[in-house]
Design an enzyme around this catalytic site. Structure first.
Site, PDB file in Angstrom:
ATOM      1  N   LYS A  23      50.560  40.645 -27.530  1.00 24.19           N
ATOM      2  CA  LYS A  23      50.975  39.234 -27.442  1.00 24.19           C
ATOM      3  C   LYS A  23      52.018  38.939 -28.511  1.00 24.19           C
ATOM      4  CE  LYS A  23      48.238  36.015 -29.396  1.00 24.19           C
ATOM      5  NZ  LYS A  23      48.906  35.192 -30.412  1.00 24.19           N
ATOM      6  N   ASN A  24      51.784  39.425 -29.732  1.00 21.29           N
ATOM      7  CA  ASN A  24      52.650  39.041 -30.861  1.00 21.29           C
ATOM      8  C   ASN A  24      53.938  39.846 -30.938  1.00 21.29           C
ATOM      9  OD1 ASN A  24      50.764  37.140 -31.364  1.00 21.29           O
ATOM     10  ND2 ASN A  24      49.899  38.120 -33.174  1.00 21.29           N
ATOM     11  N   CYS A 117      47.488  24.421 -36.986  1.00 25.91           N
ATOM     12  CA  CYS A 117      46.442  24.735 -36.008  1.00 25.91           C
ATOM     13  C   CYS A 117      45.155  24.947 -36.798  1.00 25.91           C
ATOM     14  CB  CYS A 117      46.826  25.969 -35.207  1.00 25.91           C
ATOM     15  SG  CYS A 117      46.922  27.397 -36.257  1.00 25.91           S
ATOM     16  N   ARG A 122      50.481  25.839 -41.632  1.00 31.68           N
ATOM     17  CA  ARG A 122      51.574  26.614 -41.014  1.00 31.68           C
ATOM     18  C   ARG A 122      52.958  25.996 -41.264  1.00 31.68           C
ATOM     19  NH1 ARG A 122      48.802  29.515 -36.789  1.00 31.68           N
ATOM     20  NH2 ARG A 122      50.474  31.055 -36.828  1.00 31.68           N
ATOM     21  N   ASP A 305      44.341  38.917 -38.645  1.00 29.84           N
ATOM     22  CA  ASP A 305      43.906  38.688 -37.256  1.00 29.84           C
ATOM     23  C   ASP A 305      42.674  39.501 -36.881  1.00 29.84           C
ATOM     24  OD1 ASP A 305      47.237  38.262 -35.827  1.00 29.84           O
ATOM     25  OD2 ASP A 305      45.942  36.960 -37.019  1.00 29.84           O
ATOM     26  N   ARG A 397      43.815  32.605 -24.805  1.00 29.36           N
ATOM     27  CA  ARG A 397      45.214  32.597 -25.248  1.00 29.36           C
ATOM     28  C   ARG A 397      45.644  33.989 -25.698  1.00 29.36           C
ATOM     29  NH1 ARG A 397      46.604  28.416 -29.674  1.00 29.36           N
ATOM     30  NH2 ARG A 397      48.437  29.723 -29.523  1.00 29.36           N
TER      31      ARG A 397
HETATM   32  C1  EPZ Z   1      52.062  35.549 -36.982  1.00 27.96           C
HETATM   33  O1  EPZ Z   1      51.991  34.149 -37.233  1.00 27.96           O
HETATM   34  C2  EPZ Z   1      51.078  35.821 -35.862  1.00 27.96           C
HETATM   35  N1  EPZ Z   1      51.476  35.091 -34.665  1.00 27.96           N
HETATM   36  C3  EPZ Z   1      49.673  35.407 -36.286  1.00 27.96           C
HETATM   37  O2  EPZ Z   1      48.787  35.773 -35.247  1.00 27.96           O
HETATM   38  C4  EPZ Z   1      49.293  36.194 -37.543  1.00 27.96           C
HETATM   39  O3  EPZ Z   1      48.018  35.764 -37.984  1.00 27.96           O
HETATM   40  C5  EPZ Z   1      50.337  35.944 -38.635  1.00 27.96           C
HETATM   41  O4  EPZ Z   1      51.652  36.296 -38.142  1.00 27.96           O
HETATM   42  C6  EPZ Z   1      50.078  36.764 -39.884  1.00 27.96           C
HETATM   43  O5  EPZ Z   1      50.045  38.111 -39.566  1.00 27.96           O
HETATM   44  C7  EPZ Z   1      52.473  35.598 -33.895  1.00 27.96           C
HETATM   45  O6  EPZ Z   1      53.041  36.638 -34.183  1.00 27.96           O
HETATM   46  C8  EPZ Z   1      52.835  34.817 -32.668  1.00 27.96           C
HETATM   47  P1  EPZ Z   1      53.264  33.974 -41.008  1.00 27.96           P
HETATM   48  P2  EPZ Z   1      53.087  33.456 -38.211  1.00 27.96           P
HETATM   49  O7  EPZ Z   1      54.515  33.190 -40.928  1.00 27.96           O
HETATM   50  O8  EPZ Z   1      54.397  34.111 -38.034  1.00 27.96           O
HETATM   51  C9  EPZ Z   1      52.734  30.950 -44.605  1.00 27.96           C
HETATM   52  C10 EPZ Z   1      47.111  35.469 -33.673  1.00 27.96           C
HETATM   53  O9  EPZ Z   1      45.903  35.426 -33.887  1.00 27.96           O
HETATM   54  N2  EPZ Z   1      54.104  30.510 -44.296  1.00 27.96           N
HETATM   55  O10 EPZ Z   1      53.322  35.420 -41.370  1.00 27.96           O
HETATM   56  O11 EPZ Z   1      52.989  31.996 -38.032  1.00 27.96           O
HETATM   57  C11 EPZ Z   1      51.752  30.550 -43.500  1.00 27.96           C
HETATM   58  O12 EPZ Z   1      51.319  29.222 -43.692  1.00 27.96           O
HETATM   59  C12 EPZ Z   1      48.062  34.720 -34.567  1.00 27.96           C
HETATM   60  O13 EPZ Z   1      47.649  36.160 -32.760  1.00 27.96           O
HETATM   61  C13 EPZ Z   1      54.709  29.595 -45.151  1.00 27.96           C
HETATM   62  O14 EPZ Z   1      54.119  29.151 -46.139  1.00 27.96           O
HETATM   63  O15 EPZ Z   1      52.469  33.850 -39.637  1.00 27.96           O
HETATM   64  C14 EPZ Z   1      50.642  31.551 -43.677  1.00 27.96           C
HETATM   65  O16 EPZ Z   1      49.782  31.096 -44.705  1.00 27.96           O
HETATM   66  C15 EPZ Z   1      47.324  33.794 -35.494  1.00 27.96           C
HETATM   67  N3  EPZ Z   1      55.966  29.169 -44.862  1.00 27.96           N
HETATM   68  C16 EPZ Z   1      51.379  32.815 -44.129  1.00 27.96           C
HETATM   69  O17 EPZ Z   1      52.673  32.371 -44.587  1.00 27.96           O
HETATM   70  C17 EPZ Z   1      56.664  29.630 -43.765  1.00 27.96           C
HETATM   71  O18 EPZ Z   1      57.817  29.220 -43.563  1.00 27.96           O
HETATM   72  C18 EPZ Z   1      51.584  33.833 -43.033  1.00 27.96           C
HETATM   73  O19 EPZ Z   1      52.256  33.187 -41.979  1.00 27.96           O
HETATM   74  C19 EPZ Z   1      56.020  30.553 -42.909  1.00 27.96           C
HETATM   75  C20 EPZ Z   1      54.753  30.994 -43.199  1.00 27.96           C
END
Ligand code: EPZ
Length: 419
Positions: A23-24, A117, A122, A305, A397
């Site tokens: 998915k990701n 969420c 996020r 995850d 999802r």
């Molecule tokens: C991706 O989300 C995945 N989703 C998530 O999977 C996964 O948990 C996550 O990466 C971490 O591995 C998809 O790929 C569609 P991040 P993403 O930006 O990109 C903070 C699932 O279960 N952050 O790496 O949104 C954020 O708040 C989902 O399939 C900032 O602070 O994750 C978080 O604490 C859930 N500022 C951390 O970084 C930003 O601009 C990691 O977020 C962006 C992120």
């Protein structure tokens, strides 16, 4: 009427199962087709609600999308509507991945904040800081983000955190920029490498994905291509966890073990026996699991995850486990539900202390997000008696008919309509 999943514990999972496309990996690659001037044929796309939503997002922008089972045919559009409808953005946080391609190719976007969420607020500060560094003029007002540019230019960007989504958005923004962009402290997940490979297949010039710095050399135009999505490492890890937790013996086919070595190491520490073959993995769960400590980290560390699924196993392990969630600030919603099954878990901020009990006992529980839901299914397969899981729209999802996958492995589990 609501769908529920009813799981009855006490059976060890046996047999073999295939994992689906990731998915990701599929979601950013679908967004990346906005950059293509030719038709894109994506294969191995999982049949998931999030994929349908992302397809509708790029349709709302003007692209043609035809879904034939696990293949998507995406037809480019000469003109775009660079404003994604709010209801679509709110449905799927990953729809924020249209920002990079829209800005990179059409020099404009206006999107609503996708909102947080269940697992955290996020924010998107890292995404927006990087786009601004490349020459975007960004305004955030009334819940919308608007960005415009005369043309992005390559530059050095240091990500404050190796955010997966920010890395993907910045890669996609940089592919048509003027000059070279170096993304330092970039995310290293396998899905980032898959996006690099897709973008290079349509004519981009990117190297370094999976290492600390990704180098993107701007090109003039990008074509179309055919591309197969990598297998889902998180789905594979979820099946593994269920086998380990039920003392089972399963073979997981068409997965890439090198994409989740940290998970394999942790399950071995708990007593699982794991054999790696060229096209899959065989895993045998122990009679009783051993307690372990774990901290979730950016790839190649233990993936957030798989944190809820690991916690489900810890609840019946011999001894006390300490689990630290370092990626999201609010990813322990499954703790209260596991407690309803008899788990002994104490939470202090990002730290959960899990005292293993002899066994869980079935009850009614509710999923708050897709991985928490998967953890509750695993717990239900381990618990004595019957467990009823609500909120399975979250599970759907990220998992294709999760109950059918576990039925194939001999579990007593079914989807019902709650009257
Ligand atoms: C991706 O989300 C995945 N989703 C998530 O999977 C996964 O948990 C996550 O990466 C971490 O591995 C998809 O790929 C569609 P991040 P993403 O930006 O990109 C903070 C699932 O279960 N952050 O790496 O949104 C954020 O708040 C989902 O399939 C900032 O602070 O994750 C978080 O604490 C859930 N500022 C951390 O970084 C930003 O601009 C990691 O977020 C962006 C992120």
């Amino acid at each position: 009427m609501k769908n529920i999943i009813v799981a009855t514990g006490g059976r060890s999972l046996e047999g073999s199962i295939e994992v689906h496309g990731a998915k990701n990996a599929a979601l950013p690659i679908i967004a990346a087709t906005i950059l293509a001037t030719g038709e894109c044929h994506l294969e191995g796309v999982p049949l998931l609600q999030d994929v349908v939503t992302m397809s509708n997002v790029i349709r709302s922008i003007g692209l043609g999308v035809e879904a034939n089972g696990r293949e998507l045919v995406i037809v480019p559009t000469p003109t775009v509507n660079p404003e994604v409808p709010s209801e679509l953005m709110r449905k799927l946080r990953a729809s924020n991945l249209v920002m990079g391609p829209l800005l990179g190719r059409y020099h404009y976007f206006r999107v609503p904040y996708p909102g947080g969420c269940a697992i955290g607020s996020r924010p998107m500060n890292i995404h927006l800081k990087g786009l601004a560094a490349m020459g975007a003029e960004i305004t955030e007002k009334q819940g919308f983000i608007e960005a415009k540019t005369k043309g992005l230019r390559g530059t050095d960007i240091y990500l404050d955190f190796p955010s997966v989504g920010a890395t993907e958005n910045l890669m996609m923004a940089a592919v048509l920029a003027d000059g070279v962009t170096n993304l330092h402290n970039a995310a290293r997940e396998p899905e980032i490498i898959d996006l690099q490979n897709f973008l290079n297949n349509i004519g981009a010039c990117i190297s370094g994905a999976g290492e600390g710095t990704i180098v993107i050399e701007g090109v003039k135009e990008l074509d179309g291509t055919s591309y197969k999505i990598i297998p889902d490492r998180i789905e594979a890890a979820t099946f593994l966890a269920a086998a380990v937790g039920t003392g089972g013996d399963i073979l997981i086919k068409s997965c890439l073990p090198q994409h989740f070595l940290s998970v394999l190491a942790k399950f071995k520490e708990m007593g699982a026996k794991i054999s790696i073959y060229k096209d899959g993995i065989r895993v045998k769960g122990p009679q009783r699991l051993k307690a372990v400590d774990c901290k979730t980290l950016p790839y190649p560390g233990f993936p957030t995850d798989v944190q809820p699924q690991l916690m489900a196993l810890m609840t019946v392990a011999e001894g006390t486990s300490v689990l630290v969630e370092s990626i999201f600030e609010n990813r322990f919603k499954h703790v209260a539900e596991l407690r309803r099954l008899g788990a002994d878990i104490k939470v202090e901020g990002q730290i959960a202390v899990v005292n293993g009990v002899r066994s869980l006992s079935g009850s009614n529980v509710e999923a708050s997000d897709l991985r928490a839901g998967a953890a509750l299914v695993i717990a239900g397969l381990m618990a004595e008696g019957e467990t009823i899981i609500e909120g399975i729209n979250h599970i759907d999802r990220g998992y294709e008919q999760i109950e059918k996958s576990f039925q194939k492995l001999g579990a007593q589990i079914e989807r019902k309509i709650k009257n």
